[in-house]
Design a protein around this motif. Structure first.
Motif, PDB file in Angstrom:
ATOM      1  N   GLU A   1      21.039  51.006  -3.325  1.00 37.88           N
ATOM      2  CA  GLU A   1      20.800  50.333  -4.586  1.00 37.88           C
ATOM      3  C   GLU A   1      21.041  48.818  -4.499  1.00 37.88           C
ATOM      4  OE1 GLU A   1      23.198  52.290  -7.515  1.00 37.88           O
ATOM      5  OE2 GLU A   1      22.457  54.298  -6.976  1.00 37.88           O
ATOM      6  N   TYR A   2      21.439  48.356  -3.309  1.00 34.38           N
ATOM      7  CA  TYR A   2      21.783  46.942  -3.137  1.00 34.38           C
ATOM      8  C   TYR A   2      20.782  46.247  -2.217  1.00 34.38           C
ATOM      9  CZ  TYR A   2      26.411  48.190  -4.993  1.00 34.38           C
ATOM     10  OH  TYR A   2      27.443  48.635  -5.783  1.00 34.38           O
ATOM     11  N   THR A   3      20.562  44.954  -2.477  1.00 33.47           N
ATOM     12  CA  THR A   3      19.739  44.140  -1.581  1.00 33.47           C
ATOM     13  C   THR A   3      20.588  43.706  -0.381  1.00 33.47           C
ATOM     14  OG1 THR A   3      20.370  42.052  -2.642  1.00 33.47           O
ATOM     15  CG2 THR A   3      18.462  43.241  -3.558  1.00 33.47           C
ATOM     16  N   LEU A   4      19.935  43.165   0.648  1.00 38.55           N
ATOM     17  CA  LEU A   4      20.664  42.673   1.812  1.00 38.55           C
ATOM     18  C   LEU A   4      21.682  41.597   1.434  1.00 38.55           C
ATOM     19  CD1 LEU A   4      21.335  42.278   4.791  1.00 38.55           C
ATOM     20  CD2 LEU A   4      19.174  41.040   5.064  1.00 38.55           C
ATOM     21  N   PRO A   5      21.329  40.574   0.635  1.00 40.45           N
ATOM     22  CA  PRO A   5      22.347  39.584   0.249  1.00 40.45           C
ATOM     23  C   PRO A   5      23.505  40.197  -0.537  1.00 40.45           C
ATOM     24  CG  PRO A   5      20.149  38.720  -0.141  1.00 40.45           C
ATOM     25  CD  PRO A   5      19.984  40.177   0.192  1.00 40.45           C
ATOM     26  N   GLU A   6      23.222  41.198  -1.389  1.00 37.62           N
ATOM     27  CA  GLU A   6      24.297  41.850  -2.145  1.00 37.62           C
ATOM     28  C   GLU A   6      25.217  42.638  -1.221  1.00 37.62           C
ATOM     29  OE1 GLU A   6      21.911  42.490  -6.399  1.00 37.62           O
ATOM     30  OE2 GLU A   6      21.883  44.065  -4.859  1.00 37.62           O
ATOM     31  N   ILE A   7      24.626  43.332  -0.256  1.00 37.67           N
ATOM     32  CA  ILE A   7      25.438  44.047   0.737  1.00 37.67           C
ATOM     33  C   ILE A   7      26.293  43.059   1.522  1.00 37.67           C
ATOM     34  CG2 ILE A   7      25.317  45.342   2.919  1.00 37.67           C
ATOM     35  CD1 ILE A   7      22.862  46.783   1.751  1.00 37.67           C
ATOM     36  N   ALA A   8      25.659  41.975   1.967  1.00 37.54           N
ATOM     37  CA  ALA A   8      26.369  40.970   2.749  1.00 37.54           C
ATOM     38  C   ALA A   8      27.553  40.403   1.975  1.00 37.54           C
ATOM     39  CB  ALA A   8      25.411  39.850   3.154  1.00 37.54           C
ATOM     40  N   PHE A   9      27.348  40.123   0.696  1.00 43.57           N
ATOM     41  CA  PHE A   9      28.446  39.570  -0.102  1.00 43.57           C
ATOM     42  C   PHE A   9      29.602  40.559  -0.203  1.00 43.57           C
ATOM     43  CE2 PHE A   9      30.576  39.532  -4.251  1.00 43.57           C
ATOM     44  CZ  PHE A   9      31.245  38.316  -4.139  1.00 43.57           C
ATOM     45  N   ASN A  10      29.322  41.819  -0.489  1.00 44.31           N
ATOM     46  CA  ASN A  10      30.391  42.806  -0.652  1.00 44.31           C
ATOM     47  C   ASN A  10      31.174  43.010   0.644  1.00 44.31           C
ATOM     48  OD1 ASN A  10      30.449  44.390  -3.425  1.00 44.31           O
ATOM     49  ND2 ASN A  10      28.312  43.879  -3.018  1.00 44.31           N
TER      50      ASN A  10
ATOM     51  N   TYR B   1      23.993  46.348   9.915  1.00 46.45           N
ATOM     52  CA  TYR B   1      24.281  47.781  10.075  1.00 46.45           C
ATOM     53  C   TYR B   1      24.343  48.463   8.710  1.00 46.45           C
ATOM     54  CZ  TYR B   1      25.354  47.126  15.038  1.00 46.45           C
ATOM     55  OH  TYR B   1      25.275  46.856  16.382  1.00 46.45           O
ATOM     56  N   PHE B   2      25.059  47.847   7.786  1.00 42.66           N
ATOM     57  CA  PHE B   2      25.117  48.397   6.432  1.00 42.66           C
ATOM     58  C   PHE B   2      23.723  48.428   5.797  1.00 42.66           C
ATOM     59  CE2 PHE B   2      29.558  47.068   6.967  1.00 42.66           C
ATOM     60  CZ  PHE B   2      30.241  48.133   6.402  1.00 42.66           C
ATOM     61  N   ASN B   3      22.961  47.360   6.011  1.00 45.43           N
ATOM     62  CA  ASN B   3      21.634  47.279   5.409  1.00 45.43           C
ATOM     63  C   ASN B   3      20.667  48.297   6.023  1.00 45.43           C
ATOM     64  OD1 ASN B   3      19.652  45.877   3.671  1.00 45.43           O
ATOM     65  ND2 ASN B   3      18.742  45.284   5.627  1.00 45.43           N
ATOM     66  N   ALA B   4      20.793  48.549   7.318  1.00 43.35           N
ATOM     67  CA  ALA B   4      19.954  49.569   7.956  1.00 43.35           C
ATOM     68  C   ALA B   4      20.252  50.943   7.363  1.00 43.35           C
ATOM     69  CB  ALA B   4      20.194  49.583   9.465  1.00 43.35           C
ATOM     70  N   TYR B   5      21.528  51.226   7.168  1.00 43.42           N
ATOM     71  CA  TYR B   5      21.918  52.507   6.568  1.00 43.42           C
ATOM     72  C   TYR B   5      21.364  52.613   5.152  1.00 43.42           C
ATOM     73  CZ  TYR B   5      24.870  56.501   5.328  1.00 43.42           C
ATOM     74  OH  TYR B   5      25.317  57.733   4.922  1.00 43.42           O
ATOM     75  N   ALA B   6      21.386  51.498   4.425  1.00 44.63           N
ATOM     76  CA  ALA B   6      20.839  51.483   3.061  1.00 44.63           C
ATOM     77  C   ALA B   6      19.355  51.847   3.074  1.00 44.63           C
ATOM     78  CB  ALA B   6      21.043  50.110   2.429  1.00 44.63           C
ATOM     79  N   GLN B   7      18.626  51.315   4.037  1.00 44.81           N
ATOM     80  CA  GLN B   7      17.189  51.609   4.129  1.00 44.81           C
ATOM     81  C   GLN B   7      16.944  53.078   4.477  1.00 44.81           C
ATOM     82  OE1 GLN B   7      14.745  48.453   6.157  1.00 44.81           O
ATOM     83  NE2 GLN B   7      16.731  47.453   6.401  1.00 44.81           N
TER      84      GLN B   7
END
Length: 436
Positions: A48-57, A228-234
């Motif tokens: 549910e998060y974009t890459l920049p949102e994931i990066a910030f968290n 890595y987090f963003n790949a899992y999100a996809q």
């Protein structure tokens, strides 16, 4: 954020100090005192998060209050302004493309984030920041573009003479302004040794404000966790919640970031450390004996590292418990002939052109899946560089398929400027002192 040295766990420094010092004087590497585990609600809903949102968290959890939220969001928005798509090639085989940034390599994540963090922490009137960086190919280009024009900074890039591709060399040597390139008549390990020795030389530290842009710098490692987090999100968006990552590995910052993400709660089933003939880590995982060796030149030049710096961080994450480490990480190594065979197979079967580093990661994934295949687990291999950076590697039929971006074509119109030095430290030190 508090950090300690891997050689002295009682050390405590701030994030800002670790960023600017890069490496403790005891020659260890900085690690977070606390590695936070991210909230399950966040992890379970990453899709549910974009890459920049994931990066910030992720960055916020590690860095804490050292950079206020709005400033951290601005840094990330400026630094991570490109995508890292996961592309499906066949059932349970995906490629994570990390070369959509300006230098066409995964190093853009770390270099751009770090340069902006350093610029953020620099105070007006402070002494010029001298950034030293050793590169086996891609780091230098990413750092050069990341720091180009950043006020009050100067970057000195060391690279092994005749051991990087033509495109990589042009990315290092055609920038000018606050970027300068030094060809070292030796290997990447020699370049890395010179940078490390400079940080512990009293005279140089008195005359210069030195820092590193290599993955020994914690500000390079943190943003590499983002993809890595963003790949899992996809994958979650495709209904997949189990994943293994196959990581082309040289200095082991890339897979080190993946293991840091795992420590923070990312549910990765397994990691594969894929290397070329520079197989120090795969050999260790097989024998239990860690024995650095002189690096060997290969087609996958960015991985030509015989004594990977970031291995001490990985060992520290597992507190030298080799059994836990071996349960999570498997190592494979391949020679140039096997690399070329993998490139051809990927092209023939998927109509996909992979750089030599990427091809090694695919081969390792394929070999691992043959013995450990699980229908519900996605295998993701990391593609670390655009294939246009390695035109001489490909057979003509494959090279013809490579789309050369405009920024690469422009490089060939520029003039190369570099200084050639030997691998002795005194010669490098003299160069720095004479070119203040």
């Amino acid at each position: 954020m508090q950090l300690y040295s891997t050689k002295n766990p009682s050390t405590r420094v701030s994030f800002k100090e670790a960023v600017f010092n890069s490496m403790p004087q005891d020659k260890g590497l900085y690690m977070p005192v606390v590695i936070p585990r991210l909230d399950d609600k966040f992890l379970n809903h990453l899709d549910e998060y974009t890459l920049p949102e994931i990066a910030f968290n992720v960055a916020k959890a590690l860095i804490g209050e050292d950079i206020p939220d709005n400033d951290l969001k601005a840094i990330i928005k400026d630094a991570i302004n490109f995508l890292a798509p996961v592309v499906k090639l066949e059932e349970n085989v995906f490629v994570l493309e990390l070369w959509h940034g300006p230098s066409l390599a995964f190093k853009d994540f770390g270099a751009r984030f770090m340069s902006r963090v350093m610029s953020y922490f620099l105070e007006k009137g402070e002494k010029q920041l001298d950034v030293l960086v050793a590169t086996s190919g891609d780091t230098g280009g990413a750092v050069a573009l990341g720091f180009l024009g950043v006020p009050n900074t100067r970057v000195t890039i060391l690279y092994p003479k005749d051991k990087v591709s033509d495109v990589q060399e042009l990315q290092l040597t055609t920038n000018g302004h606050n970027i300068r390139a030094v060809e070292i008549d030796g290997t990447f390990d020699d370049c890395q040794a010179l940078v490390k020795q400079a940080f512990t030389d009293a005279e140089l530290n008195e005359k210069f404000r030195l820092t590193s842009a290599n993955s020994i710098n914690i500000a390079r490692l943190i943003p590499q966790t983002f993809y890595y987090f963003n790949a899992y999100a996809q994958l979650l968006k495709q209904g997949i919640d189990k994943v293994i990552f196959s990581v082309p590995s040289g200095n082991f910052g890339n897979i080190g970031a993946g293991l840091l993400a795992w420590k923070m709660g990312l549910p990765v089933e397994h990691f594969i450390a894929a290397t070329n003939l520079n197989d120090t880590v795969p050999e260790f995982l097989e024998t239990g004996v860690y024995q650095p060796k002189p690096s060997v030149a290969t087609l996958s030049n960015a991985m030509d590292v015989g004594d990977p710096s970031n291995w001490v961080r990985i060992a520290d994450l597992f507190k030298d418990d080799i059994n836990d480490l071996k349960n999570l990480v498997t190592g494979y190594s391949y020679n140039d002939e096997q690399t070329l065979e993998a490139i051809k197979f990927i092209n023939d079967d998927y109509n996909y052109v992979a750089c030599p580093h990427t091809a090694i990661a695919w081969q390792a994934l394929r070999d691992w899946q043959q013995d450990n295949y699980k229908a519900d687990t996605a295998g993701v291999f990391l593609s670390t560089a655009h294939p246009c950076k390695f035109p001489d590697v490909f057979p003509e039929s494959i090279a013809a398929k490579v789309d050369v971006p405009e920024q690469v074509e422009d490089l060939f119109k520029k003039e190369k400027k570099s200084t050639v030095l030997g691998k002795d430290f005194e010669g490098f030190k003299q160069y720095l002192l004479e070119n203040k």
